[in-house]
Design a protein around this motif. Structure first.
Motif, PDB file in Angstrom:
ATOM      1  N   UNK A  16      -2.658   9.531  53.065  1.00 38.54           N
ATOM      2  CA  UNK A  16      -2.179   8.144  53.195  1.00 38.54           C
ATOM      3  C   UNK A  16      -2.029   7.479  51.836  1.00 38.54           C
ATOM      4  N   UNK A  17      -2.888   7.847  50.870  1.00 38.47           N
ATOM      5  CA  UNK A  17      -2.823   7.185  49.564  1.00 38.47           C
ATOM      6  C   UNK A  17      -1.509   7.497  48.855  1.00 38.47           C
ATOM      7  N   UNK A  18      -1.025   8.735  49.037  1.00 36.91           N
ATOM      8  CA  UNK A  18       0.250   9.071  48.395  1.00 36.91           C
ATOM      9  C   UNK A  18       1.396   8.266  49.009  1.00 36.91           C
ATOM     10  N   UNK A  19       1.330   8.054  50.329  1.00 33.04           N
ATOM     11  CA  UNK A  19       2.370   7.250  50.982  1.00 33.04           C
ATOM     12  C   UNK A  19       2.342   5.829  50.447  1.00 33.04           C
ATOM     13  N   UNK A  20       1.134   5.248  50.337  1.00 37.63           N
ATOM     14  CA  UNK A  20       0.993   3.877  49.817  1.00 37.63           C
ATOM     15  C   UNK A  20       1.504   3.809  48.382  1.00 37.63           C
ATOM     16  N   UNK A  21       1.167   4.823  47.566  1.00 36.24           N
ATOM     17  CA  UNK A  21       1.586   4.827  46.170  1.00 36.24           C
ATOM     18  C   UNK A  21       3.106   4.854  46.049  1.00 36.24           C
ATOM     19  N   UNK A  22       3.760   5.671  46.889  1.00 33.79           N
ATOM     20  CA  UNK A  22       5.227   5.743  46.855  1.00 33.79           C
ATOM     21  C   UNK A  22       5.831   4.402  47.252  1.00 33.79           C
ATOM     22  N   UNK A  23       5.322   3.788  48.333  1.00 33.86           N
ATOM     23  CA  UNK A  23       5.865   2.509  48.792  1.00 33.86           C
ATOM     24  C   UNK A  23       5.624   1.394  47.791  1.00 33.86           C
ATOM     25  N   UNK A  24       4.479   1.433  47.098  1.00 34.74           N
ATOM     26  CA  UNK A  24       4.142   0.366  46.158  1.00 34.74           C
ATOM     27  C   UNK A  24       4.666   0.644  44.757  1.00 34.74           C
ATOM     28  N   UNK A  25       5.166   1.860  44.505  1.00 30.76           N
ATOM     29  CA  UNK A  25       5.688   2.208  43.200  1.00 30.76           C
ATOM     30  C   UNK A  25       4.608   2.308  42.140  1.00 30.76           C
ATOM     31  N   UNK A  26       3.467   2.935  42.474  1.00 31.15           N
ATOM     32  CA  UNK A  26       2.358   3.033  41.530  1.00 31.15           C
ATOM     33  C   UNK A  26       1.734   4.420  41.619  1.00 31.15           C
ATOM     34  N   UNK A  27       0.631   4.627  40.927  1.00 26.77           N
ATOM     35  CA  UNK A  27      -0.103   5.881  40.947  1.00 26.77           C
ATOM     36  C   UNK A  27      -1.146   5.874  42.070  1.00 26.77           C
ATOM     37  N   UNK A  28      -1.473   7.088  42.545  1.00 26.96           N
ATOM     38  CA  UNK A  28      -2.507   7.204  43.577  1.00 26.96           C
ATOM     39  C   UNK A  28      -3.831   6.637  43.075  1.00 26.96           C
ATOM     40  N   UNK A  29      -4.120   6.823  41.784  1.00 23.58           N
ATOM     41  CA  UNK A  29      -5.381   6.317  41.233  1.00 23.58           C
ATOM     42  C   UNK A  29      -5.466   4.801  41.348  1.00 23.58           C
ATOM     43  N   UNK A  30      -4.318   4.100  41.224  1.00 19.89           N
ATOM     44  CA  UNK A  30      -4.321   2.647  41.379  1.00 19.89           C
ATOM     45  C   UNK A  30      -4.629   2.258  42.824  1.00 19.89           C
ATOM     46  N   UNK A  31      -4.064   3.031  43.776  1.00 20.22           N
ATOM     47  CA  UNK A  31      -4.321   2.758  45.192  1.00 20.22           C
ATOM     48  C   UNK A  31      -5.806   2.921  45.498  1.00 20.22           C
ATOM     49  N   UNK A  32      -6.421   3.994  44.988  1.00 16.17           N
ATOM     50  CA  UNK A  32      -7.842   4.236  45.236  1.00 16.17           C
ATOM     51  C   UNK A  32      -8.701   3.136  44.634  1.00 16.17           C
ATOM     52  N   UNK A  33      -8.330   2.646  43.461  1.00 14.12           N
ATOM     53  CA  UNK A  33      -9.094   1.568  42.833  1.00 14.12           C
ATOM     54  C   UNK A  33      -9.071   0.319  43.704  1.00 14.12           C
TER      55      UNK A  33
END
Length: 278
Positions: free
Chosen positions: A15-32
């Motif tokens: 799910x984090x990769x999906x969020x990262x793609x939609x938000x235009x950021x890195x997975x590490x930013x999503x996890x933070x």
């Protein structure tokens, strides 16, 4: 409560990769951002809620701009957020722990009480002690054994997951059926990702591939080259996703999917074994 739970391999959740793609950021930013949300939800008066969330204030704590925080938070909606509520919070964050500490404390108290009782019995018991005294002692021994057995069962190791089942070519000219327990091998996954399929899409297509072929009746469900069948399946998915259907004519969205299904049905009618390889 000063603690909240995280689950094993949380950082590997697709799910984090999906969020990262939609938000235009890195997975590490999503996890933070997710860690900040869990912390706020745990400390909230209504646990599991991020009510009062402020993108600018929360982002300052992890050196992230307010617009980046907002993009990630909005991309999480429907995946791990439901409005201001963490999805499935009550499932993974119980109101209290499983009570193991309380059970251990109660067991120690019973042990001390029983030890004192045993000492008194040994002091006052003689050769003419009644059978009832022996019965009480045996009952206490059985209770200790039950407690010990219960502790052993709680610490029993978890059985390993079922092995990956990959169909192997045999001598049968009719080919073989896909095993109901089939899972996508790593090298097949790598091939699909090199073709351009995002990892979450690969996982979803693998499930569709298994369900489709294990449910295919008769000779049409037998293949002599399942690896080739998977490669052609992936190619057809990519053609549909990018709107390419033979003759250079783009077909997008729902119409592209319907066209792909029509191609599959036509191939099924033309070839008794569905064109070995797909």
């Amino acid at each position: 409560m000063n603690w909240y739970r995280a689950y094993h391999d949380m950082h590997l959740d697709p799910k984090w990769r999906i969020v990262a793609v939609d938000a235009g950021c890195k997975v590490r930013d999503v996890l933070a951002v997710w860690i900040v949300m869990l912390n706020r939800a745990s400390k909230s008066d209504v646990r599991g809620s991020i009510a009062g969330w402020n993108d600018r204030a929360e982002g300052a704590a992890i050196d992230m701009r307010a617009e980046e925080m907002r993009a990630i938070r909005e991309a999480m909606q429907g995946l791990v957020l439901d409005g201001e509520e963490i999805t499935n919070w009550s499932k993974y964050q119980p109101r209290r722990e499983d009570g193991s500490a309380e059970r251990a404390k109660a067991w120690r108290e019973r042990t001390r009480t029983q030890a004192n009782a045993d000492q008194d019995e040994r002091t006052h018991t003689n050769a003419n002690s009644s059978p009832r005294t022996h019965e009480n002692t045996e009952e206490r021994r059985e209770e200790k054994k039950d407690i010990s057995d219960a502790g052993a069962s709680e610490s029993a190791p978890v059985r390993p997951a079922a092995p990956v089942v990959v169909p192997k070519p045999g001598n049968d000219p009719r080919g073989s059926r896909l095993h109901p327990g089939w899972q996508l091998p790593d090298d097949w996954r790598e091939w699909a990702e090199q073709l351009g399929m995002p990892p979450p899409i690969v996982t979803g297509e693998a499930d569709k591939f298994r369900d489709y072929w294990t449910g295919k009746p008769g000779a049409n469900g037998r293949k002599s080259d399942w690896a080739g069948t998977w490669r052609n399946w992936c190619r057809r998915v990519m053609e549909t996703r990018h709107g390419q259907r033979g003759h250079g004519q783009p077909q997008r969205g729902a119409s592209g999917i319907l066209a792909a299904v029509a191609d599959l049905e036509a191939a099924d009618r033309r070839h008794a074994d569905f064109g070995d390889g797909f």
